[in-house]
Scaffold this active site. Sequence first.
Site, PDB file in Angstrom:
ATOM      1  N   GLY A   1      -0.364   9.317   8.519  1.00 61.78           N
ATOM      2  CA  GLY A   1      -0.763  10.638   9.000  1.00 61.78           C
ATOM      3  C   GLY A   1      -0.252  11.796   8.176  1.00 61.78           C
ATOM      4  O   GLY A   1      -0.817  12.894   8.231  1.00 61.78           O
ATOM      5  N   PRO A  14      -7.373   8.479   3.872  1.00 66.56           N
ATOM      6  CA  PRO A  14      -7.579   8.175   5.296  1.00 66.56           C
ATOM      7  C   PRO A  14      -6.414   7.402   5.881  1.00 66.56           C
ATOM      8  O   PRO A  14      -5.730   6.659   5.182  1.00 66.56           O
ATOM      9  CB  PRO A  14      -8.852   7.318   5.290  1.00 66.56           C
ATOM     10  CG  PRO A  14      -8.870   6.677   3.934  1.00 66.56           C
ATOM     11  CD  PRO A  14      -8.276   7.696   2.996  1.00 66.56           C
ATOM     12  N   ASP A  15      -6.182   7.617   7.186  1.00 70.33           N
ATOM     13  CA  ASP A  15      -5.218   6.746   7.857  1.00 70.33           C
ATOM     14  C   ASP A  15      -5.919   5.439   8.196  1.00 70.33           C
ATOM     15  O   ASP A  15      -7.043   5.185   7.782  1.00 70.33           O
ATOM     16  CB  ASP A  15      -4.610   7.423   9.086  1.00 70.33           C
ATOM     17  CG  ASP A  15      -5.627   7.707  10.186  1.00 70.33           C
ATOM     18  OD1 ASP A  15      -6.765   7.201  10.094  1.00 70.33           O
ATOM     19  OD2 ASP A  15      -5.286   8.429  11.131  1.00 70.33           O
ATOM     20  N   PHE A  16      -5.267   4.577   8.955  1.00 70.69           N
ATOM     21  CA  PHE A  16      -5.826   3.254   9.190  1.00 70.69           C
ATOM     22  C   PHE A  16      -6.606   3.148  10.493  1.00 70.69           C
ATOM     23  O   PHE A  16      -7.630   2.484  10.539  1.00 70.69           O
ATOM     24  CB  PHE A  16      -4.697   2.208   9.194  1.00 70.69           C
ATOM     25  CG  PHE A  16      -4.140   1.956   7.817  1.00 70.69           C
ATOM     26  CD1 PHE A  16      -4.636   0.946   7.025  1.00 70.69           C
ATOM     27  CD2 PHE A  16      -3.125   2.749   7.313  1.00 70.69           C
ATOM     28  CE1 PHE A  16      -4.137   0.721   5.756  1.00 70.69           C
ATOM     29  CE2 PHE A  16      -2.620   2.539   6.048  1.00 70.69           C
ATOM     30  CZ  PHE A  16      -3.121   1.515   5.266  1.00 70.69           C
ATOM     31  N   ARG A  17      -6.144   3.807  11.558  1.00 79.43           N
ATOM     32  CA  ARG A  17      -6.649   3.469  12.885  1.00 79.43           C
ATOM     33  C   ARG A  17      -7.424   4.574  13.590  1.00 79.43           C
ATOM     34  O   ARG A  17      -7.846   4.384  14.721  1.00 79.43           O
ATOM     35  CB  ARG A  17      -5.477   3.007  13.775  1.00 79.43           C
ATOM     36  CG  ARG A  17      -4.868   1.719  13.263  1.00 79.43           C
ATOM     37  CD  ARG A  17      -3.649   1.290  14.060  1.00 79.43           C
ATOM     38  NE  ARG A  17      -3.145   0.014  13.568  1.00 79.43           N
ATOM     39  CZ  ARG A  17      -2.352  -0.129  12.517  1.00 79.43           C
ATOM     40  NH1 ARG A  17      -1.952   0.936  11.848  1.00 79.43           N
ATOM     41  NH2 ARG A  17      -1.958  -1.317  12.115  1.00 79.43           N
ATOM     42  N   HIS A  73       6.682  -0.745   3.018  1.00 79.26           N
ATOM     43  CA  HIS A  73       5.522  -1.601   2.776  1.00 79.26           C
ATOM     44  C   HIS A  73       5.180  -1.687   1.296  1.00 79.26           C
ATOM     45  O   HIS A  73       4.048  -1.977   0.928  1.00 79.26           O
ATOM     46  CB  HIS A  73       4.328  -1.112   3.593  1.00 79.26           C
ATOM     47  CG  HIS A  73       4.558  -1.236   5.070  1.00 79.26           C
ATOM     48  ND1 HIS A  73       3.776  -0.616   6.019  1.00 79.26           N
ATOM     49  CD2 HIS A  73       5.500  -1.928   5.769  1.00 79.26           C
ATOM     50  CE1 HIS A  73       4.230  -0.919   7.229  1.00 79.26           C
ATOM     51  NE2 HIS A  73       5.273  -1.702   7.097  1.00 79.26           N
ATOM     52  N   ASN A 107       3.873   4.279   3.702  1.00 80.39           N
ATOM     53  CA  ASN A 107       2.770   4.578   2.796  1.00 80.39           C
ATOM     54  C   ASN A 107       2.957   3.928   1.428  1.00 80.39           C
ATOM     55  O   ASN A 107       4.077   3.757   0.954  1.00 80.39           O
ATOM     56  CB  ASN A 107       2.607   6.088   2.648  1.00 80.39           C
ATOM     57  CG  ASN A 107       2.300   6.755   3.974  1.00 80.39           C
ATOM     58  OD1 ASN A 107       1.753   6.124   4.881  1.00 80.39           O
ATOM     59  ND2 ASN A 107       2.650   8.023   4.102  1.00 80.39           N
ATOM     60  N   ASP A 112       1.043   5.210  -1.210  1.00 87.57           N
ATOM     61  CA  ASP A 112       0.358   6.140  -2.109  1.00 87.57           C
ATOM     62  C   ASP A 112       1.288   6.804  -3.128  1.00 87.57           C
ATOM     63  O   ASP A 112       0.817   7.553  -3.988  1.00 87.57           O
ATOM     64  CB  ASP A 112      -0.373   7.223  -1.303  1.00 87.57           C
ATOM     65  CG  ASP A 112       0.517   7.917  -0.275  1.00 87.57           C
ATOM     66  OD1 ASP A 112       1.713   8.161  -0.574  1.00 87.57           O
ATOM     67  OD2 ASP A 112       0.019   8.221   0.827  1.00 87.57           O
ATOM     68  N   THR A 145      -3.084  12.324   5.240  1.00 82.27           N
ATOM     69  CA  THR A 145      -4.514  12.513   5.496  1.00 82.27           C
ATOM     70  C   THR A 145      -5.023  13.841   4.960  1.00 82.27           C
ATOM     71  O   THR A 145      -6.162  13.928   4.489  1.00 82.27           O
ATOM     72  CB  THR A 145      -4.809  12.421   7.008  1.00 82.27           C
ATOM     73  OG1 THR A 145      -3.958  13.325   7.716  1.00 82.27           O
ATOM     74  CG2 THR A 145      -4.584  11.011   7.518  1.00 82.27           C
TER      75      THR A 145
END
Length: 391
Positions: free
Chosen positions: A88, A96-99, A189, A170, A172, A91
Amino acid sequence: MAEPDPSDPLETQAGKVQEAQDSDSDSDTEEGATGRETEMDFLRNFFSQTLGLGSQKERLLDELTLEGVTRYMQSERCRRVICLVGAGISTSAGIPDFRSPSTGLYANLEKYHLPYPEAIFEIGYFKKHPEPFFALAKELYPGQFKPTICHYFIRLLKEKGLLLRCYTQNIDTLERVAGLEPEDLVEAHGTFYTSHCLSPLCRQEYTLTWMKEKIFSEVIPKCEKCQSVVKPDIVFFGENLPAHFFSCMQSDFLKVDLLIVMGTSLQVQPFASLISKAPLSTPRLLINKEKTGQTDPFLGMMMGLGGGMDFDSKKAYRDVAWLGDCDQGCLALADLLGWKKELEDLVQKEHAAIDAKSVSGGPNPGISTSPRKSPPPAKEEARTTEGEKPQ
């Protein structure tokens, strides 16, 4: 009863156990009573840690609002802040986020013909079908986006000597682009910053620049030594989190004075359980579009899902939720802290520098182009998603 030495052969261990049982036979009644007392002590400690029964909960916020958090941050009690962040906060950069329904990543994967959306980030599926992941990676590749206000707010925390660590879900790398150093970060992650050959006999390492060239050439990255697939060092479902995550967690959360949680659904484990690691008195601020992290504390601890946040009950004493856009939440907090202009100037200056570098075609600092070999990092615990299992 005596414990066998794990270094002894199994036969020796069995003998020692038998000897201990024979010699202790006359004291069974006494040991039984002692055992029951030990069990009761265990249960007392368990319920104390799980539900806070018998534990000291000091209320450090004078009110459960953003203003209350601000006054606490300006006090001498708040010296070490941990940020827990998710998709979040990126964004507004165009990632984009995931959900999120309709706009989230998982809602827009039909063109890849996946058996289920999460498969694109599952290691077993990737090894058989790497093509969908690398097609998606081209769309989301680091270097195409600028850090957001949230990223630079975390940078300000660092510059003001308040940031203990930023734990990010994230991949990114925008935290790095915003100016955080590796020692400021726990990339729970993983990261696109490096990549490795998947062959356990090779494990050749490749750089961000090398991987970017392959992805934008629309070819599956193959190892130059053994021709196995090369995967960015991001943590897929079914893989283990880096040992760095666990080593920092064990020390950081003993001394944290404030948790700031931003832009995460707190559904992916074990990251989601971090909210329960802080001392019981440590305030926790959530900046998010909706309330999250409200797992039942008893079931959460029983299942390893972490203790829940409590924003609304009569017993609430340390959790604050600011609901809305994450950038706006950071601006609101910065305004109350007297940092708003400093934050806005920092964003403007850094974005201008990124634009200038993009025009000149200069490389990102610290990124080399040659591959090198390194051993695989130590791993500890698998990444899982609460409530999301392949069908």
